[in-house]
Design an enzyme around this catalytic site. Structure first.
Site, PDB file in Angstrom:
ATOM      1  N   HIS A  29      40.543  -3.862  43.776  1.00 42.01           N
ATOM      2  CA  HIS A  29      41.172  -2.695  44.187  1.00 42.01           C
ATOM      3  C   HIS A  29      41.964  -3.080  45.600  1.00 42.01           C
ATOM      4  O   HIS A  29      43.057  -3.563  45.745  1.00 42.01           O
ATOM      5  CB  HIS A  29      40.853  -1.127  45.143  1.00 42.01           C
ATOM      6  N   ASP A 120      44.938   4.338  47.504  1.00 40.35           N
ATOM      7  CA  ASP A 120      44.391   3.957  46.111  1.00 40.35           C
ATOM      8  C   ASP A 120      43.728   5.264  45.266  1.00 40.35           C
ATOM      9  O   ASP A 120      43.540   6.086  46.410  1.00 40.35           O
ATOM     10  CB  ASP A 120      43.100   3.433  46.365  1.00 40.35           C
ATOM     11  N   HIS A 360      35.332  -9.858  31.442  1.00 39.39           N
ATOM     12  CA  HIS A 360      34.810  -9.181  31.460  1.00 39.39           C
ATOM     13  C   HIS A 360      36.559  -7.939  31.146  1.00 39.39           C
ATOM     14  O   HIS A 360      36.239  -6.474  30.823  1.00 39.39           O
ATOM     15  CB  HIS A 360      34.326  -8.851  32.148  1.00 39.39           C
ATOM     16  N   TRP A 363      41.361  -4.968  35.216  1.00 45.51           N
ATOM     17  CA  TRP A 363      42.778  -4.877  34.638  1.00 45.51           C
ATOM     18  C   TRP A 363      43.260  -6.026  35.454  1.00 45.51           C
ATOM     19  O   TRP A 363      44.360  -6.595  35.414  1.00 45.51           O
ATOM     20  CB  TRP A 363      43.326  -3.763  35.265  1.00 45.51           C
ATOM     21  N   GLU A 368      46.132 -11.173  35.213  1.00 48.84           N
ATOM     22  CA  GLU A 368      46.106 -12.250  36.040  1.00 48.84           C
ATOM     23  C   GLU A 368      46.429 -13.742  35.101  1.00 48.84           C
ATOM     24  O   GLU A 368      46.761 -14.056  34.460  1.00 48.84           O
ATOM     25  CB  GLU A 368      44.895 -12.941  36.519  1.00 48.84           C
ATOM     26  N   ASP A 384      36.921   0.706  32.061  1.00 47.63           N
ATOM     27  CA  ASP A 384      38.433   0.340  30.932  1.00 47.63           C
ATOM     28  C   ASP A 384      38.283  -0.491  30.455  1.00 47.63           C
ATOM     29  O   ASP A 384      39.090  -1.702  29.929  1.00 47.63           O
ATOM     30  CB  ASP A 384      39.576   0.884  32.657  1.00 47.63           C
ATOM     31  N   GLN A 385      37.454  -1.880  31.075  1.00 46.65           N
ATOM     32  CA  GLN A 385      37.585  -3.154  30.524  1.00 46.65           C
ATOM     33  C   GLN A 385      37.570  -2.434  28.294  1.00 46.65           C
ATOM     34  O   GLN A 385      38.100  -3.828  28.058  1.00 46.65           O
ATOM     35  CB  GLN A 385      36.111  -4.150  30.533  1.00 46.65           C
TER      36      GLN A 385
HETATM   37  N1  UDP Z   1      38.493 -13.344  41.285  1.00 47.19           N
HETATM   38  C1  UDP Z   1      38.678 -13.233  42.094  1.00 47.19           C
HETATM   39  N2  UDP Z   1      36.740 -14.849  41.769  1.00 47.19           N
HETATM   40  C2  UDP Z   1      36.385 -15.154  41.113  1.00 47.19           C
HETATM   41  C3  UDP Z   1      36.108 -13.689  39.903  1.00 47.19           C
HETATM   42  C4  UDP Z   1      36.858 -12.540  40.844  1.00 47.19           C
HETATM   43  O1  UDP Z   1      38.836 -14.391  43.196  1.00 47.19           O
HETATM   44  O2  UDP Z   1      35.257 -16.066  41.192  1.00 47.19           O
HETATM   45  C5  UDP Z   1      38.847 -11.496  41.470  1.00 47.19           C
HETATM   46  C6  UDP Z   1      40.198 -11.600  40.331  1.00 47.19           C
HETATM   47  O3  UDP Z   1      41.191 -13.045  40.732  1.00 47.19           O
HETATM   48  C7  UDP Z   1      40.479 -10.486  40.047  1.00 47.19           C
HETATM   49  C8  UDP Z   1      39.655 -10.156  40.726  1.00 47.19           C
HETATM   50  O4  UDP Z   1      38.090 -10.487  41.304  1.00 47.19           O
HETATM   51  O5  UDP Z   1      41.458 -10.663  41.249  1.00 47.19           O
HETATM   52  C9  UDP Z   1      38.525  -9.074  39.564  1.00 47.19           C
HETATM   53  O6  UDP Z   1      39.144  -8.084  39.681  1.00 47.19           O
HETATM   54  P1  UDP Z   1      38.984  -7.437  37.701  1.00 47.19           P
HETATM   55  O7  UDP Z   1      39.789  -5.991  37.433  1.00 47.19           O
HETATM   56  O8  UDP Z   1      39.307  -8.020  36.921  1.00 47.19           O
HETATM   57  O9  UDP Z   1      37.357  -7.153  37.537  1.00 47.19           O
HETATM   58  P2  UDP Z   1      36.542  -5.773  38.735  1.00 47.19           P
HETATM   59  O10 UDP Z   1      36.252  -6.954  39.250  1.00 47.19           O
HETATM   60  O11 UDP Z   1      36.927  -4.752  39.742  1.00 47.19           O
HETATM   61  O12 UDP Z   1      35.412  -5.655  38.004  1.00 47.19           O
END
Ligand code: UDP
Length: 477
Positions: A29, A120, A360, A363, A368, A384-385
């Site tokens: 977030h 948010d 996983h 979002w 990315e 939401d995955q």
């Molecule tokens: N991310 C990162 N390094 C890692 C794993 C994840 O910088 O080793 C960042 C990734 O680029 C993304 C965020 O952490 O921007 C994870 O957000 P996402 O919505 O994909 O998943 P969440 O962690 O919320 O389940």
């Protein structure tokens, strides 16, 4: 530029708006909301990002975004424990409301009073605070438009729980056809995560008071979904909120999000990737929150080992003990793979050695992967995955979804087949073509005059007009 003196403070920016941005304090977030703050700042808006004190140290200092602490009530208690979401959310609401009010008051008599709170959508109380001070309020949704639309309809009672795919089809006819397993887990099994379900539904509780709604997606990406839900949820798509150097390049020096809750092993990754040929490495990450079972971790480890591709796998510190015994030592010998506890994901995805992203399907990770044109293998776990994985495979054609068996485990054989398909198969060729197409459309959306850029510009103009009108009514002409 208007030059006036307010309370003795010489101010060159009387009609310059000041936006306070408040993310839910998790990595998934913070990243998009911080990126939005940077976009606004690049368009001349003063931006302050407020965040609980214990997350402040995760931010790098930025030239044009200011950081200020806000209370979540956990200052003297350490971080909230996993499983105590209820407690955290209610403490953040009560402490955060008071703390945000104080922050607004502090700025009220300064050269830059707050014009708008961009909050948010997980924190609807921030909108109540903004409105109590007569400020503009803008909700920022961090999920896909498809996911937000479904939650919106559930929250308004248009779709009932437990979900019935036919009813979803009737209420949201432009949505791709959902089957039971594609729906967000919070809706498919409402009893499993009651605190998160309540939070997701509460996003819409006071939304009619918001002046703006934004969603981290873009028009081309979810066109049909957006068309079908406009009368219920009229959010503007302003994404993908990915640092500018990976997209339009218009924000100088914007090469990373500027926040990392864990220390990334950047050098180690770069050094290792340097030794690998172009398009030869599979990057594996399950984001910042997913906790795989030991069995699932072992299946992934074996799939990677048996597939014999090079791989870089992020296994967070708390999850390392689930790896098979001797797995890491073996990698030191074979040099086929590397495990790190955290990395700079964008840096990795942007590296020429990377060929495929096992994700996983959070979002941000999805956006990315799309923005950088990397083919994906989705291994979604919850929330939401699942719908994100569905869109990756069925709608955008940029990857495949490795399906779990009836025990809820993605077996090594299935994951192995998906890796082979994406890396070498016929389907992989089409996926790579689609990935490039979506990468270009992502850039176009945020570039000058792109759909997302136009929505952000409209917001900026609205802020300026509002600010100028207020300045006039305060007697500065
Ligand atoms: N991310 C990162 N390094 C890692 C794993 C994840 O910088 O080793 C960042 C990734 O680029 C993304 C965020 O952490 O921007 C994870 O957000 P996402 O919505 O994909 O998943 P969440 O962690 O919320 O389940």
């Amino acid at each position: 530029m208007i030059e006036k003196t307010i309370n003795g403070v010489h101010n060159q920016n009387v009609a310059n708006p000041h936006v306070v941005v408040i993310p839910y304090p998790s990595q998934g977030h913070i990243n998009p909301l911080l990126q939005f703050a940077k976009r606004l700042a690049s368009k001349g808006i003063k931006a302050t990002l407020v965040t609980p004190k214990h997350t402040l140290s995760s931010f790098s200092s930025l030239e044009n975004v200011v950081f200020e602490p806000i209370s979540d009530g956990f200052e003297n208690r350490g971080s909230p424990e996993v499983g105590s979401e209820d407690l955290f959310l209610s403490a953040f609401k009560s402490n955060g409301s008071i703390s945000l009010s104080r922050l607004i008051e502090t700025h009220q008599n300064s050269a830059f009073p707050v014009t708008c709170v961009v909050y948010d959508a997980f924190l609807p109380w921030a909108l109540d605070v903004a409105k109590a001070y007569g400020l503009l309020g803008a909700a920022f949704f961090t999920n896909s438009a498809a996911v937000c639309s479904i939650f919106c309809c559930v929250s308004h009672g248009l779709i009932e729980l437990p979900l019935n795919p036919d009813q979803v089809r009737t209420v949201l006819p432009k949505m791709p056809l959902f089957k039971g397993n594609d729906f967000p887990t919070f809706l498919r099994k409402p009893e499993t995560y009651p605190a998160y379900l309540t939070m997701k539904l509460s996003q819409f509780s006071n939304l009619h008071l918001a002046d703006w709604m934004f969603c981290n997606s873009f028009d081309d990406l979810e066109l049909k979904v957006i068309e079908g839900v406009q009368d219920k949820w009229a959010a503007k798509m302003i994404g993908p909120m990915v640092p500018s150097s990976y997209l339009d390049g218009r924000i100088e020096g914007d090469i990373g999000y500027g926040s990392s809750l864990w220390k990334p092993s950047s050098e180690k990754c770069k050094e290792w990737l340097k030794t690998k040929p172009k398009n030869s490495v599979i990057y594996v990450s399950f984001g910042s929150m997913v906790s795989l079972t030991q069995q699932q971790t072992e299946e992934i480890a074996l799939a990677l080992k048996q597939s014999n591709y090079n791989f870089l796998w992020v296994v967070r510190e708390t999850q390392v003990n689930k790896l098979p015994k001797g797995f890491q030592q073996e990698l030191c010998m074979t040099k086929k793979g590397i495990i790190v506890t955290w990395c700079n994901q964008l840096e990795i995805l942007g590296h020429e050695a990377i060929a495929c992203f096992v994700t996983h399907c959070g979002w941000n990770s999805t956006l990315e992967g799309l923005s950088l044109g990397i083919p994906m293998v989705g291994v979604p776990q919850w929330s939401d995955q699942l719908p994100d994985a569905k869109f990756i495979e069925e709608v955008w054609g940029v990857g495949v979804w490795a399906k779990e068996d009836d025990k809820g485990v993605v077996r090594k054989e299935i994951l192995g087949e998906c890796l082979k398909e994406v890396m070498e198969g016929e389907k992989g060729k089409k996926i790579r073509e689609n990935a490039i197409k979506w990468r270009e459309l992502s850039k176009k959306a945020v570039d000058n005059d792109g759909s997302s850029d136009k929505h952000i510009e409209d917001f900026v103009q609205h802020l300026r007009c509002n600010c100028f009108a207020k300045t006039k009514s305060n007697g500065f002409r």
